[in-house]
Design a protein around this motif. Structure first.
Motif, PDB file in Angstrom:
ATOM      1  N   TYR A  31       0.809  -1.212   0.000  1.00 46.68           N
ATOM      2  CA  TYR A  31       0.000   0.000   0.000  1.00 46.68           C
ATOM      3  C   TYR A  31       0.848   1.270   0.000  1.00 46.68           C
ATOM      4  O   TYR A  31       0.335   2.358  -0.223  1.00 46.68           O
ATOM      5  CB  TYR A  31      -0.941   0.003   1.213  1.00 46.68           C
ATOM      6  N   LYS A  32       2.149   1.164   0.208  1.00 48.27           N
ATOM      7  CA  LYS A  32       3.012   2.351   0.282  1.00 48.27           C
ATOM      8  C   LYS A  32       3.152   3.047  -1.065  1.00 48.27           C
ATOM      9  O   LYS A  32       3.336   4.255  -1.120  1.00 48.27           O
ATOM     10  CB  LYS A  32       4.394   1.950   0.788  1.00 48.27           C
ATOM     11  N   SER A  33       3.097   2.293  -2.136  1.00 44.74           N
ATOM     12  CA  SER A  33       3.322   2.881  -3.461  1.00 44.74           C
ATOM     13  C   SER A  33       2.001   3.045  -4.210  1.00 44.74           C
ATOM     14  O   SER A  33       1.807   2.500  -5.296  1.00 44.74           O
ATOM     15  CB  SER A  33       4.284   2.005  -4.263  1.00 44.74           C
ATOM     16  N   VAL A  34       1.094   3.793  -3.632  1.00 49.81           N
ATOM     17  CA  VAL A  34      -0.232   3.980  -4.212  1.00 49.81           C
ATOM     18  C   VAL A  34      -0.161   4.782  -5.512  1.00 49.81           C
ATOM     19  O   VAL A  34      -0.867   4.472  -6.470  1.00 49.81           O
ATOM     20  CB  VAL A  34      -1.175   4.665  -3.195  1.00 49.81           C
ATOM     21  N   VAL A  35       0.699   5.776  -5.562  1.00 52.27           N
ATOM     22  CA  VAL A  35       0.772   6.641  -6.740  1.00 52.27           C
ATOM     23  C   VAL A  35       1.192   5.841  -7.968  1.00 52.27           C
ATOM     24  O   VAL A  35       0.581   5.951  -9.041  1.00 52.27           O
ATOM     25  CB  VAL A  35       1.734   7.824  -6.487  1.00 52.27           C
ATOM     26  N   SER A  36       2.214   5.015  -7.832  1.00 52.05           N
ATOM     27  CA  SER A  36       2.660   4.229  -8.986  1.00 52.05           C
ATOM     28  C   SER A  36       1.619   3.184  -9.365  1.00 52.05           C
ATOM     29  O   SER A  36       1.441   2.886 -10.548  1.00 52.05           O
ATOM     30  CB  SER A  36       4.004   3.561  -8.695  1.00 52.05           C
ATOM     31  N   SER A  37       0.922   2.626  -8.387  1.00 52.02           N
ATOM     32  CA  SER A  37      -0.116   1.638  -8.684  1.00 52.02           C
ATOM     33  C   SER A  37      -1.276   2.269  -9.441  1.00 52.02           C
ATOM     34  O   SER A  37      -1.767   1.712 -10.426  1.00 52.02           O
ATOM     35  CB  SER A  37      -0.634   1.009  -7.389  1.00 52.02           C
ATOM     36  N   VAL A  38      -1.709   3.424  -8.992  1.00 49.63           N
ATOM     37  CA  VAL A  38      -2.803   4.126  -9.661  1.00 49.63           C
ATOM     38  C   VAL A  38      -2.368   4.555 -11.063  1.00 49.63           C
ATOM     39  O   VAL A  38      -3.152   4.486 -12.012  1.00 49.63           O
ATOM     40  CB  VAL A  38      -3.274   5.328  -8.811  1.00 49.63           C
ATOM     41  N   THR A  39      -1.110   4.951 -11.198  1.00 48.42           N
ATOM     42  CA  THR A  39      -0.591   5.319 -12.513  1.00 48.42           C
ATOM     43  C   THR A  39      -0.623   4.127 -13.462  1.00 48.42           C
ATOM     44  O   THR A  39      -1.001   4.267 -14.635  1.00 48.42           O
ATOM     45  CB  THR A  39       0.853   5.856 -12.392  1.00 48.42           C
ATOM     46  N   MET A  40      -0.245   2.950 -12.971  1.00 40.95           N
ATOM     47  CA  MET A  40      -0.303   1.742 -13.798  1.00 40.95           C
ATOM     48  C   MET A  40      -1.734   1.427 -14.220  1.00 40.95           C
ATOM     49  O   MET A  40      -1.988   1.071 -15.367  1.00 40.95           O
ATOM     50  CB  MET A  40       0.264   0.541 -13.028  1.00 40.95           C
ATOM     51  N   ILE A  41      -2.676   1.565 -13.306  1.00 37.26           N
ATOM     52  CA  ILE A  41      -4.076   1.284 -13.619  1.00 37.26           C
ATOM     53  C   ILE A  41      -4.600   2.270 -14.655  1.00 37.26           C
ATOM     54  O   ILE A  41      -5.238   1.884 -15.645  1.00 37.26           O
ATOM     55  CB  ILE A  41      -4.933   1.325 -12.330  1.00 37.26           C
ATOM     56  N   VAL A  42      -4.321   3.554 -14.454  1.00 41.49           N
ATOM     57  CA  VAL A  42      -4.810   4.577 -15.389  1.00 41.49           C
ATOM     58  C   VAL A  42      -4.174   4.394 -16.768  1.00 41.49           C
ATOM     59  O   VAL A  42      -4.860   4.487 -17.793  1.00 41.49           O
ATOM     60  CB  VAL A  42      -4.540   5.993 -14.824  1.00 41.49           C
ATOM     61  N   LEU A  43      -2.879   4.109 -16.804  1.00 43.54           N
ATOM     62  CA  LEU A  43      -2.206   3.891 -18.079  1.00 43.54           C
ATOM     63  C   LEU A  43      -2.770   2.656 -18.780  1.00 43.54           C
ATOM     64  O   LEU A  43      -2.994   2.669 -19.991  1.00 43.54           O
ATOM     65  CB  LEU A  43      -0.698   3.747 -17.880  1.00 43.54           C
ATOM     66  N   GLY A  44      -3.030   1.594 -18.023  1.00 44.68           N
ATOM     67  CA  GLY A  44      -3.633   0.394 -18.605  1.00 44.68           C
ATOM     68  C   GLY A  44      -5.015   0.670 -19.175  1.00 44.68           C
ATOM     69  O   GLY A  44      -5.349   0.217 -20.273  1.00 44.68           O
ATOM     70  N   LEU A  45      -5.826   1.439 -18.443  1.00 43.49           N
ATOM     71  CA  LEU A  45      -7.163   1.788 -18.938  1.00 43.49           C
ATOM     72  C   LEU A  45      -7.068   2.671 -20.190  1.00 43.49           C
ATOM     73  O   LEU A  45      -7.838   2.494 -21.139  1.00 43.49           O
ATOM     74  CB  LEU A  45      -7.957   2.509 -17.850  1.00 43.49           C
ATOM     75  N   TYR A  46      -6.134   3.606 -20.182  1.00 39.84           N
ATOM     76  CA  TYR A  46      -5.935   4.487 -21.324  1.00 39.84           C
ATOM     77  C   TYR A  46      -5.525   3.692 -22.566  1.00 39.84           C
ATOM     78  O   TYR A  46      -6.097   3.865 -23.649  1.00 39.84           O
ATOM     79  CB  TYR A  46      -4.882   5.536 -20.971  1.00 39.84           C
ATOM     80  N   LEU A  47      -4.555   2.800 -22.398  1.00 38.39           N
ATOM     81  CA  LEU A  47      -4.106   1.983 -23.527  1.00 38.39           C
ATOM     82  C   LEU A  47      -5.213   1.062 -24.014  1.00 38.39           C
ATOM     83  O   LEU A  47      -5.386   0.872 -25.223  1.00 38.39           O
ATOM     84  CB  LEU A  47      -2.874   1.176 -23.134  1.00 38.39           C
TER      85      LEU A  47
END
Length: 62
Positions: A31-47
């Protein structure tokens, strides 16, 4: 849509879904790296959205 186009679009969609799942799994495990996790999710949804639009465009051209 030609078979090679279908296979390549499908491969890129699978990569996008894997990025989404990886981001969700990273949030669940670390849970410490929430920003990178959310970035991965958003990038995956965008792609995924881009590849869906590309597949739709190819389908309408044929």
């Amino acid at each position: 849509m030609r078979k090679w186009q279908e296979l390549s679009i499908n491969a890129f969609m699978n990569i996008s879904v894997a990025m989404i799942a990886g981001g969700i799994l990273k949030i669940a495990l670390e849970y410490k790296s929430v920003v990178s996790s959310v970035t991965m999710i958003v990038l995956g949804l965008y792609l995924l959205g881009i590849f869906i639009l590309i597949a739709q465009e190819i389908e309408t051209k044929d």
